[in-house]
Design an enzyme around this catalytic site. Structure first.
Site, short mmCIF file in Angstrom:
data_model
loop_
_atom_site.label_atom_id
_atom_site.label_comp_id
_atom_site.label_asym_id
_atom_site.label_seq_id
_atom_site.Cartn_x
_atom_site.Cartn_y
_atom_site.Cartn_z
N ARG A 1 -19.75 13.29 12.87
CA ARG A 1 -20.37 12.74 11.67
C ARG A 1 -21.50 11.77 11.96
NH1 ARG A 1 -14.83 11.86 8.08
NH2 ARG A 1 -14.50 14.07 7.66
N LEU B 1 -6.16 11.53 7.81
CA LEU B 1 -4.85 11.92 7.30
C LEU B 1 -3.84 12.00 8.43
CD1 LEU B 1 -5.89 14.74 4.78
CD2 LEU B 1 -5.70 12.29 4.40
N GLY C 1 0.83 -1.20 0.00
CA GLY C 1 0.00 0.00 0.00
C GLY C 1 0.86 1.24 0.00
N SER D 1 -16.82 17.79 1.20
CA SER D 1 -15.99 17.86 2.40
C SER D 1 -16.75 18.36 3.62
CB SER D 1 -14.81 18.80 2.14
OG SER D 1 -14.14 19.11 3.34
N HIS E 1 -20.83 9.24 6.39
CA HIS E 1 -20.50 10.67 6.28
C HIS E 1 -21.77 11.46 5.94
CE1 HIS E 1 -18.49 14.38 5.29
NE2 HIS E 1 -17.31 13.86 5.59
N GLY F 1 -0.54 4.63 -0.03
CA GLY F 1 -1.25 5.86 0.32
C GLY F 1 -0.42 6.61 1.34
N LEU F 2 -1.07 7.47 2.12
CA LEU F 2 -0.32 8.28 3.07
C LEU F 2 0.45 7.43 4.07
CD1 LEU F 2 -2.65 11.31 3.87
CD2 LEU F 2 -0.56 11.27 2.52
N ALA F 3 -0.20 6.42 4.63
CA ALA F 3 0.48 5.58 5.63
C ALA F 3 1.60 4.77 4.99
CB ALA F 3 -0.53 4.66 6.31
N GLY F 4 1.31 4.12 3.87
CA GLY F 4 2.31 3.27 3.24
C GLY F 4 3.47 4.03 2.63
#
Length: 664
Positions: A337, A469, A40, A284, A266, A42-45
């Site tokens: 939410r 995020l 992965g 958003s 959401h 994305g941001l973490a990976g």
């Protein structure tokens, strides 16, 4: 099975600092001997792979996309939280910690959440150094806005493109390590199995999506950063490719799936408009800073709007119900939410919905446009502006803050949100459940770690906006580079693994068998049709609200659908070529098992909390009713073909008082 969270001793505010000071380390010369797989990007990976490569580990990174920049992290719009208190409005690490615990309805692990709050400030510094173009105030300082569930402004943002800009920052860090030879990048490779040797994760089996080749890759440990499983509902705000396969294949190897029933709905999505849709579009949460949510006070007005005889502009101010402001005066439109979503459902269930389907509410910017317009007129020295000037100036301010979101809305719906109120309705967005991990982000399988949305650890039963995020980058940049050493410090004498080991051959054989089973399916129904039917079952019986009868029925329907899938699915093409339908078939097969566990978890949890709302457990005012005496635990499920097995991690709240959430 005993679940040890491995939370260090000591005061909450000192745990992480003390732990970092005393944990086992891997010396630089030894890092060069060790191999790490990151699945992965994305941001973490991407942040994990880049940081580990920078530290000197030999990293292999995998994505099923053609580029790491395609990761779903790019779709996050509103912002990223950090406890920097730039607004001088009372924010602090403790307040971010408390808001996150409370927002998650007291179903998350205190130690992990406090660590997240601690490192949040470092994330912003890191990203600014990378050149992320955060919004700035007139004086040049970073700007903040508010998000749901909090009473301070702590959300940093880059217009409505925050996720994209943050991912570009992580991607350039990753690209640097690729060019330096510290990270070996495998695009268009999908992970289909975890390989264990002597009980430890030592590699993965992948399928090359371009030519169908089944390949093994070995390492000293494996990190999964593969996102959430929201697409089990078919219609969601997730990218079409988002799936549960990597995490679920780990579960099939013995990893535990924790709190799978915690699904975030959401509140601000563009409503469903027809059966042809394959995904939903998120507006958003930042829009709730200035947009006011309302429905008509009378069913007659709502029905007139549904028939097209009236629009929102035809409803007088005194005939509008700003129901969030009415029900939750302390937070108004910025309630969490889960609260906002249920309130919208209640309004529509009462017959006050404002779309043709009756499943929508208004998000109105008229008040904000007037407020900003008057302020702009004063600042420009216009002493007696007319209504047209005020509106024009106000629209310009709103465009500067949310312009790309408004453009997206108009392109999709054909309506101008500057002139007409937006129509929104709740939809599946984020999954708080995920692979069970301890304080080190290690699963119950030694050597297998999970980061970001792929794990369960930080958000409890509901995630606060702009915290996804934050968690992804916290895990990748500031947590796993330390905690990985707790495992690898004991592996420095372990030689590099080769894929010739019998465990790799057995895993490859199993993967090939599963792939061929699907590739040779010559039934009568498309993969897409099964996915759509599964999604309808999930939404109907395990969606915004659940009850015991429906969950039992839904589980049985999923079991029957799974049997029908293997009996009558049609997969065109072959397994030795680029075949998106074959990819999709494997992912839907995993969703058909994951969906059953979600139903079972929701049935087992006889309470309402956060995103898990059981109709049998609610207050007289329709609010969630927790059962702290019996359900203050993490539900971690072990997959068994006959009956999944429940394991529990008891949650201990030593620093926060358990009490009913109130946003009134």
């Amino acid at each position: 099975m005993s679940l040890n969270s491995n939370v260090p001793n000591g005061p909450l505010a000192e745990k992480w600092t003390n732990y970092k000071s005393k944990m086992n380390l891997v010396a630089p010369n030894n890092k060069r001997r060790l191999e790490v797989i990151v699945v992965g990007t994305g941001l973490a990976g991407a942040s994990a792979a880049a940081t580990l490569g920078e530290l000197g580990y030999n990293v292999k990174a995998f994505t099923f996309h053609d580029s790491p920049r395609r990761a779903h992290s790019i779709a996050a719009q509103g912002g990223i939280n950090a406890a920097k208190n730039y607004q001088n409005d009372g924010d602090s690490i403790w307040r971010l910690f408390y808001d996150t615990i409370k927002g998650g309805d007291y179903r998350s692990r205190e130690s992990n959440v406090h660590r997240l709050a601690e490192v949040s400030a470092d994330i912003i510094d890191q990203c600014v150094a990378q050149g992320v173009p955060f919004a700035r105030e007139y004086g040049g300082l970073l700007h903040n806005r508010s998000f749901g569930g909090v009473q301070v402004s702590r959300t940093f943002y880059a217009r409505g493109q925050t996720g994209q800009q943050l991912l570009i920052g992580a991607y350039q860090a990753l690209s640097r390590q690729i060019s330096n030879g510290n990270v070996e990048m495998y695009n268009r490779h999908e992970m289909l199995d975890v390989v264990k040797i002597d009980g430890k994760a030592r590699g993965i089996v992948t399928r090359n999506l371009l030519n169908g080749k089944i390949e093994s890759h070995a390492a000293h440990c494996v990190i999964l950063a593969t996102g959430g499983y929201g697409n089990v509902f078919y219609l969601s705000t997730n990218a079409m490719g988002s799936n549960v396969t990597a995490a679920w294949r780990a579960v099939k190897r013995g990893a535990l799936m924790a709190n799978p029933c915690y699904t975030q709905i959401h509140p601000t999505c563009i409503p469903v408009s027809g059966e042809y849709q394959s995904k939903l579009t998120l507006m958003s949460e930042s829009l709730r800073n200035d947009g006011r949510v309302w429905v008509p006070k009378t069913i007659a007005d709502a029905e007139a709007i549904q028939r097209g005889e009236k629009t929102g502009l035809d409803i007088a101010e005194e005939d509008r119900d700003y129901y969030l402001e009415r029900r939750y005066p302390a937070f108004g439109n910025l309630v969490p939410r889960d609260v906002a979503s249920r309130a919208a459902k209640v309004a529509c269930d009462e017959g006050k919905g404002v779309s043709k389907t009756g499943l929508a509410v208004f998000l109105d910017f008229a008040s904000a446009i007037q407020r900003y317009g008057k302020s702009a007129a004063i600042s420009q020295g216009i002493s007696d502006p007319d209504a047209g000037t005020i509106t024009k100036l106000g629209e310009k301010v709103v465009e500067e803050k949310y312009g790309n979101l408004f453009e997206m809305y108009e392109k999709i719906t054909g309506e101008n949100p500057y002139k007409n109120p937006m129509k929104i309705y709740p939809a599946v967005h984020y999954t708080m459940g995920g692979l069970w991990v301890d304080y080190n982000l290690q699963t119950n399988i030694p050597g297998l770690f999970a980061l970001g949305e792929a794990n369960f650890s930080d958000h409890g039963a509901n995630r606060l906006g702009a915290s996804a995020l934050m968690q992804g980058l916290a895990d990748g940049y500031f947590v796993i580079p330390y905690t990985l050493g707790t495992f690898l410090s004991n592996e420095i004498r372990t030689p590099k693994f080769t894929t010739d080991a019998p465990e790799f051959k057995a895993a490859e054989s199993k993967v090939k068998e599963n792939v061929l089973r699907l590739a040779n399916s010559q039934g009568n129904q498309s993969v897409e049709s099964f996915h759509r039917r599964l999604g309808k079952i999930m939404w109907e019986y395990c969606g915004m609200s659940r009850n015991a009868e429906g969950l039992k029925k839904g589980r049985q329907m999923i079991r029957e659908l799974r049997e029908e899938f293997y009996r009558d699915v049609y997969v065109p093409g072959s397994d030795t070529e680029y075949n998106p339908e074959l990819e999709k078939a494997g992912r839907v097969a995993d969703f058909l098992e994951m969906g059953e566990v979600m139903m079972l978890d929701a049935l087992n949890r006889n309470e309402s909390c956060g995103g898990h709302f059981r109709e049998e457990y609610q207050s007289t005012e329709g609010e969630a009713q927790r059962n702290d005496a019996d359900y203050t635990y993490v539900a971690a499920w072990e997959w068994d073909d006959n009956e999944p097995i429940l394991h529990k991690e008891e949650l201990n709240f030593e620093n926060v008082e358990l009490k009913t959430r109130s946003y009134k």
